[in-house]
Scaffold this motif. Structure first.
Motif, PDB file in Angstrom:
ATOM      1  N   ASP A   2     -50.850 108.163  84.419  1.00 19.30           N
ATOM      2  CA  ASP A   2     -50.034 107.725  83.296  1.00 19.30           C
ATOM      3  C   ASP A   2     -48.803 108.619  83.151  1.00 19.30           C
ATOM      4  OD1 ASP A   2     -51.934 105.839  82.833  1.00 19.30           O
ATOM      5  OD2 ASP A   2     -52.799 106.811  81.084  1.00 19.30           O
ATOM      6  N   ARG A   3     -47.730 108.040  82.642  1.00 19.60           N
ATOM      7  CA  ARG A   3     -46.519 108.835  82.437  1.00 19.60           C
ATOM      8  C   ARG A   3     -45.639 108.208  81.377  1.00 19.60           C
ATOM      9  NH1 ARG A   3     -42.104 107.286  86.204  1.00 19.60           N
ATOM     10  NH2 ARG A   3     -42.698 105.287  87.134  1.00 19.60           N
ATOM     11  N   ILE A   4     -44.816 109.058  80.780  1.00 20.63           N
ATOM     12  CA  ILE A   4     -43.807 108.665  79.799  1.00 20.63           C
ATOM     13  C   ILE A   4     -42.441 109.002  80.366  1.00 20.63           C
ATOM     14  CG2 ILE A   4     -42.824 109.134  77.512  1.00 20.63           C
ATOM     15  CD1 ILE A   4     -45.602 109.969  76.602  1.00 20.63           C
ATOM     16  N   ILE A   5     -41.473 108.120  80.148  1.00 17.14           N
ATOM     17  CA  ILE A   5     -40.087 108.502  80.411  1.00 17.14           C
ATOM     18  C   ILE A   5     -39.287 108.317  79.129  1.00 17.14           C
ATOM     19  CG2 ILE A   5     -40.184 107.895  82.854  1.00 17.14           C
ATOM     20  CD1 ILE A   5     -38.311 105.478  82.084  1.00 17.14           C
ATOM     21  N   ARG A   6     -38.272 109.155  78.960  1.00 15.60           N
ATOM     22  CA  ARG A   6     -37.331 109.033  77.847  1.00 15.60           C
ATOM     23  C   ARG A   6     -35.942 108.839  78.404  1.00 15.60           C
ATOM     24  NH1 ARG A   6     -36.617 113.530  75.021  1.00 15.60           N
ATOM     25  NH2 ARG A   6     -35.798 112.401  73.230  1.00 15.60           N
ATOM     26  N   CYS A   7     -35.233 107.854  77.843  1.00 16.79           N
ATOM     27  CA  CYS A   7     -33.886 107.516  78.308  1.00 16.79           C
ATOM     28  C   CYS A   7     -32.931 107.470  77.129  1.00 16.79           C
ATOM     29  CB  CYS A   7     -33.876 106.148  79.007  1.00 16.79           C
ATOM     30  SG  CYS A   7     -34.982 106.003  80.414  1.00 16.79           S
ATOM     31  N   ILE A   8     -31.649 107.615  77.441  1.00 19.13           N
ATOM     32  CA  ILE A   8     -30.613 107.486  76.425  1.00 19.13           C
ATOM     33  C   ILE A   8     -29.435 106.750  77.039  1.00 19.13           C
ATOM     34  CG2 ILE A   8     -29.436 109.674  76.974  1.00 19.13           C
ATOM     35  CD1 ILE A   8     -29.092 110.057  73.904  1.00 19.13           C
ATOM     36  N   THR A   9     -28.726 105.979  76.242  1.00 19.86           N
ATOM     37  CA  THR A   9     -27.529 105.309  76.748  1.00 19.86           C
ATOM     38  C   THR A   9     -26.411 106.325  76.902  1.00 19.86           C
ATOM     39  OG1 THR A   9     -26.886 104.704  74.484  1.00 19.86           O
ATOM     40  CG2 THR A   9     -28.153 103.090  75.748  1.00 19.86           C
ATOM     41  N   SER A  10     -25.502 106.049  77.797  1.00 21.39           N
ATOM     42  CA  SER A  10     -24.445 107.017  78.128  1.00 21.39           C
ATOM     43  C   SER A  10     -23.569 107.360  76.924  1.00 21.39           C
ATOM     44  CB  SER A  10     -23.575 106.481  79.269  1.00 21.39           C
ATOM     45  OG  SER A  10     -22.984 105.251  78.898  1.00 21.39           O
ATOM     46  N   ASP A  11     -23.461 106.430  75.974  1.00 21.53           N
ATOM     47  CA  ASP A  11     -22.659 106.708  74.784  1.00 21.53           C
ATOM     48  C   ASP A  11     -23.471 107.365  73.669  1.00 21.53           C
ATOM     49  OD1 ASP A  11     -24.256 104.609  74.071  1.00 21.53           O
ATOM     50  OD2 ASP A  11     -22.644 103.258  73.466  1.00 21.53           O
ATOM     51  N   GLY A  12     -24.739 107.662  73.944  1.00 18.80           N
ATOM     52  CA  GLY A  12     -25.580 108.325  72.956  1.00 18.80           C
ATOM     53  C   GLY A  12     -25.942 107.469  71.769  1.00 18.80           C
ATOM     54  N   ALA A  13     -25.866 106.149  71.920  1.00 22.58           N
ATOM     55  CA  ALA A  13     -26.107 105.259  70.787  1.00 22.58           C
ATOM     56  C   ALA A  13     -27.568 104.877  70.636  1.00 22.58           C
ATOM     57  CB  ALA A  13     -25.263 103.988  70.931  1.00 22.58           C
ATOM     58  N   LEU A  14     -28.285 104.796  71.767  1.00 25.58           N
ATOM     59  CA  LEU A  14     -29.648 104.283  71.738  1.00 25.58           C
ATOM     60  C   LEU A  14     -30.562 105.147  72.580  1.00 25.58           C
ATOM     61  CD1 LEU A  14     -28.743 100.532  72.417  1.00 25.58           C
ATOM     62  CD2 LEU A  14     -29.174 101.547  70.174  1.00 25.58           C
ATOM     63  N   MET A  15     -31.815 105.253  72.144  1.00 22.50           N
ATOM     64  CA  MET A  15     -32.832 105.990  72.884  1.00 22.50           C
ATOM     65  C   MET A  15     -34.004 105.066  73.166  1.00 22.50           C
ATOM     66  SD  MET A  15     -35.993 107.595  72.835  1.00 22.50           S
ATOM     67  CE  MET A  15     -36.429 107.682  71.104  1.00 22.50           C
ATOM     68  N   ALA A  16     -34.598 105.231  74.341  1.00 22.04           N
ATOM     69  CA  ALA A  16     -35.782 104.446  74.683  1.00 22.04           C
ATOM     70  C   ALA A  16     -36.833 105.347  75.323  1.00 22.04           C
ATOM     71  CB  ALA A  16     -35.413 103.313  75.639  1.00 22.04           C
ATOM     72  N   SER A  17     -38.078 105.142  74.924  1.00 21.65           N
ATOM     73  CA  SER A  17     -39.217 105.789  75.573  1.00 21.65           C
ATOM     74  C   SER A  17     -40.163 104.699  76.035  1.00 21.65           C
ATOM     75  CB  SER A  17     -39.960 106.728  74.621  1.00 21.65           C
ATOM     76  OG  SER A  17     -39.187 107.848  74.276  1.00 21.65           O
ATOM     77  N   ALA A  18     -40.689 104.842  77.240  1.00 23.45           N
ATOM     78  CA  ALA A  18     -41.662 103.884  77.754  1.00 23.45           C
ATOM     79  C   ALA A  18     -42.843 104.638  78.329  1.00 23.45           C
ATOM     80  CB  ALA A  18     -41.032 102.986  78.823  1.00 23.45           C
ATOM     81  N   ILE A  19     -44.040 104.066  78.185  1.00 20.19           N
ATOM     82  CA  ILE A  19     -45.251 104.717  78.662  1.00 20.19           C
ATOM     83  C   ILE A  19     -46.167 103.699  79.325  1.00 20.19           C
ATOM     84  CG2 ILE A  19     -46.283 104.440  76.359  1.00 20.19           C
ATOM     85  CD1 ILE A  19     -48.007 106.894  76.923  1.00 20.19           C
ATOM     86  N   ASP A  20     -46.758 104.107  80.419  1.00 17.94           N
ATOM     87  CA  ASP A  20     -47.912 103.410  80.983  1.00 17.94           C
ATOM     88  C   ASP A  20     -49.116 104.277  80.642  1.00 17.94           C
ATOM     89  OD1 ASP A  20     -50.003 102.405  82.515  1.00 17.94           O
ATOM     90  OD2 ASP A  20     -48.778 102.037  84.276  1.00 17.94           O
ATOM     91  N   SER A  21     -49.953 103.786  79.742  1.00 15.11           N
ATOM     92  CA  SER A  21     -51.097 104.566  79.245  1.00 15.11           C
ATOM     93  C   SER A  21     -52.421 103.954  79.671  1.00 15.11           C
ATOM     94  CB  SER A  21     -51.033 104.667  77.713  1.00 15.11           C
ATOM     95  OG  SER A  21     -50.983 103.366  77.135  1.00 15.11           O
ATOM     96  N   SER A  22     -52.412 103.202  80.749  1.00 14.98           N
ATOM     97  CA  SER A  22     -53.605 102.451  81.167  1.00 14.98           C
ATOM     98  C   SER A  22     -54.813 103.349  81.392  1.00 14.98           C
ATOM     99  CB  SER A  22     -53.301 101.654  82.438  1.00 14.98           C
ATOM    100  OG  SER A  22     -52.223 100.762  82.234  1.00 14.98           O
TER     101      SER A  22
END
Length: 301
Positions: A2-22
């Motif tokens: 399992d892993r989590i990634i954290r992302c951000i848009t280049s303009d710093g407007a939005l953040m996203a985290s996604a996880i596969d927790s199977s």
């Protein structure tokens, strides 16, 4: 793994985290012998706690999510460290309820809607931060979304999913997405994100199609330039130990220590998060009781 990634848009407007927790949720189901609906409910809470915990900055910080909606599952608890490693439990793990008319697991009924979602952030120093909001559905993801909106005033979209095999009742897939609008976001950024969210498939559908957590974030942030901030391996992890249970016993009154129910000359303690058992002999407890009495007598002088 399992892993989590954290992302951000280049303009710093939005953040996203996604996880596969199977694997994490499958482990939880195996440890607690969870019914299909209990696995979906606790699995969602574990997944949400893992993502939220991984957002903490301090190394020794932890995050606790606790839900009691008045449903037959009772109280559900999930605890994450700042690396997203998580553990949890539910009062009535074998409880199940009929599926919804569309065939989906009825997590909202099992959890209940007449209660609150509590969030505790412990940074390892000072008093922990505690917040709570009324449940809106008992479906967990909507309740986390509502928590961020009401308690922290952060526009958030939370999507969580657990896929359970209809025949074996075992967890097949689990995962989640957490999207947040950051300060400085423009109206057009929010509109584009909302359009993306409307087109998003359920998390377990994306995982079943073989999508990676990176692809899930890219789908959610389609039309934006995205930078990956970090990737974290996560797993189900309990922090219990015999030493911790010994220390907990030392907080009891001496008379209580000497009258605890025993079996074969031992007292059994059971961790609610991993179901590991620790045994203490009556001799150990008698010695501990004497130490507690001596310590208290010395403090009273």
């Amino acid at each position: 793994m399992d892993r989590i990634i954290r992302c951000i848009t280049s303009d710093g407007a939005l953040m996203a985290s996604a996880i596969d927790s199977s694997d994490t949720v499958y482990t939880a189901q195996s440890l607690h012998d969870l019914s299909a609906t209990a696995a979906a409910a606790l699995g969602r809470l574990l997944t949400g706690a893992s993502v939220m915990g991984a957002m903490l900055k301090q190394e020794h910080a932890s995050l606790t999510l606790r839900v009691n909606g008045g449903g037959p599952l009772g109280t559900l608890t999930a605890i994450s460290d700042s690396r997203g490693n998580v553990r949890g439990c539910v009062d009535h793990p074998q409880v199940d309820v009929p599926r919804k008319p569309n065939g989906k697991l009825d997590v909202g009924t099992a959890v209940g809607q007449d209660g609150r979602l509590g969030v505790i952030r412990n940074y390892g120093t000072g008093e922990p931060y505690m917040g709570q909001v009324a449940l809106v559905s008992g479906e967990i993801a909507e309740d986390i979304t509502n928590y961020y909106a009401v308690s922290e005033q952060i526009p958030t979209v939370c999507a969580l999913g657990v896929l359970v095999d209809t025949q074996t009742k075992k967890v097949l897939l689990a995962g989640g997405l957490l999207l947040q609008v950051l300060p400085g976001a423009l109206a057009e950024d929010i509109e584009k994100l909302e359009a993306n969210v409307r087109r998003l498939e359920p998390v377990t559908t994306m995982l079943a199609k073989g999508m990676t957590v990176e692809e899930m974030c890219e789908k959610a942030l389609e039309g934006f330039t995205v930078e990956k901030l970090e990737e974290i391996p996560v797993h189900y992890a309990c922090t219990c130990s015999r030493e911790k249970y010994y220390a907990a016993l030392a907080t009891l009154e001496p008379d209580e220590l000497e009258t605890l129910p025993t079996k074969d000359g031992q007292v059994e303690t059971v961790c609610p998060y991993c179901c590991r058992k620790y045994y203490f002999s009556t001799e150990e407890l008698h010695t501990l009781a004497q130490k507690v009495r001596a310590k208290r007598a010395g403090a009273a002088e």
